[in-house]
Design a protein around this motif. Sequence first.
Motif, PDB file in Angstrom:
ATOM      1  N   LEU A  42     -16.973  -1.396  11.183  1.00  0.00           N
ATOM      2  CA  LEU A  42     -16.998   0.025  10.847  1.00  0.00           C
ATOM      3  C   LEU A  42     -18.092   0.359   9.842  1.00  0.00           C
ATOM      4  N   CYS A  43     -18.678  -0.656   9.212  1.00  0.00           N
ATOM      5  CA  CYS A  43     -19.805  -0.444   8.298  1.00  0.00           C
ATOM      6  C   CYS A  43     -21.072  -0.251   9.128  1.00  0.00           C
ATOM      7  N   GLY A 127     -11.915  -5.531   4.751  1.00  0.00           N
ATOM      8  CA  GLY A 127     -11.079  -6.223   5.724  1.00  0.00           C
ATOM      9  C   GLY A 127     -10.745  -5.321   6.904  1.00  0.00           C
ATOM     10  N   LEU A 128     -10.446  -4.053   6.608  1.00  0.00           N
ATOM     11  CA  LEU A 128     -10.160  -3.087   7.672  1.00  0.00           C
ATOM     12  C   LEU A 128     -11.411  -2.748   8.477  1.00  0.00           C
ATOM     13  N   ARG A 139      -1.714  -5.359   9.535  1.00  0.00           N
ATOM     14  CA  ARG A 139      -1.166  -4.332   8.662  1.00  0.00           C
ATOM     15  C   ARG A 139      -1.307  -4.775   7.214  1.00  0.00           C
ATOM     16  N   VAL A 140      -2.010  -3.995   6.429  1.00  0.00           N
ATOM     17  CA  VAL A 140      -2.135  -4.293   5.005  1.00  0.00           C
ATOM     18  C   VAL A 140      -0.779  -4.059   4.350  1.00  0.00           C
ATOM     19  N   PRO A 141      -0.269  -5.017   3.571  1.00  0.00           N
ATOM     20  CA  PRO A 141       1.035  -4.843   2.926  1.00  0.00           C
ATOM     21  C   PRO A 141       1.096  -3.564   2.084  1.00  0.00           C
ATOM     22  N   GLU A 142       2.274  -2.959   2.059  1.00  0.00           N
ATOM     23  CA  GLU A 142       2.437  -1.657   1.422  1.00  0.00           C
ATOM     24  C   GLU A 142       2.102  -1.678  -0.059  1.00  0.00           C
ATOM     25  N   GLN A 189      -3.176   3.018   6.075  1.00  0.00           N
ATOM     26  CA  GLN A 189      -4.424   2.263   5.991  1.00  0.00           C
ATOM     27  C   GLN A 189      -5.568   2.976   6.701  1.00  0.00           C
ATOM     28  N   ASP A 190      -5.283   3.725   7.759  1.00  0.00           N
ATOM     29  CA  ASP A 190      -6.337   4.499   8.396  1.00  0.00           C
ATOM     30  C   ASP A 190      -6.785   5.651   7.492  1.00  0.00           C
ATOM     31  N   LEU A 191      -5.856   6.274   6.793  1.00  0.00           N
ATOM     32  CA  LEU A 191      -6.222   7.342   5.863  1.00  0.00           C
ATOM     33  C   LEU A 191      -7.000   6.787   4.682  1.00  0.00           C
TER      34      LEU A 191
END
Length: 215
Positions: A42-43, A127-128, A139-142, A189-191
Amino acid sequence: MGIATSRKDTRAEVRQLIAAERRELADLLDGLRAEQWESPSLCGGWRVREVAAHMSMGFRLSLPATLGQLATARGNLHRMTDRVARRDAAAHSGAELAAFLREGAYHPWTPPVGGFPAALGHDVVHGLDITVALGLDRRVPEDRLRVLLDGIRPSGLRFFGVDLSGVRLCAEDLDWSYGSGSAVYGTGQDLLLLAFGRRLPSGRLRGETSGRFTR
C-alpha cells in the motif's frame, strides 16, 4: 507521528505491544512466498520487500549513518528513507529482513515525533501495508489498535495529508468513532490505515464518502 498515548497506557505497556507486533510480523514475513515479496504494497512505489526493509531501518542504522544518509539526501527525510529502503531491500534476503525485525523487537527506536506510540503506529501500519495489499487476513490485536485509534489527532492527520472534513469514521468491529459528518464505516484497522494516509482497496469501506479513501 501524530499519535499520543492515552493516560492508561504506560511506556512499558506500549513497548510490550511493539515487541509483540514486531515478532508476529517477523513470523508472517518468514511465511511469505517469493512472489509475495515482489508484490506491490500500500506504500506507493514500494514492494513488500521495501516496506520490510524500511521497518527495521531505525534500529539497524546508527545515528552517524542515519545523519550521513540524510546529508546525502540533502536533508530530505522522505528521499533518504526511500533510498535506504531500496538499497537494503536489494541487499538482503527475505529471511534476513524478517530476522532484523525479530531481533529488534525490544529496540528503543522511535520516530522523530510521537515517542513509543508513534513507533507502534509505524510497525502496525507498515504491517498492514503488507498484509492488506497481499490480501492476508491478519487482524491486529485490539489492545494495539486502541492505543493508535485513541491517539489520532488533527496534527497527525495533517502530517499524513488526510482530509476528514465532513467525515465521521465509524469502526464496525470496535466501539470507536472519530470526527463528525457523513459516516465512513470499516474495520478499526482499515480506518487506522485511512488516518495514516493510505488509500484502501475498493470494497473495504462503506458510506457515501468512502470513495474519497479508496483506490
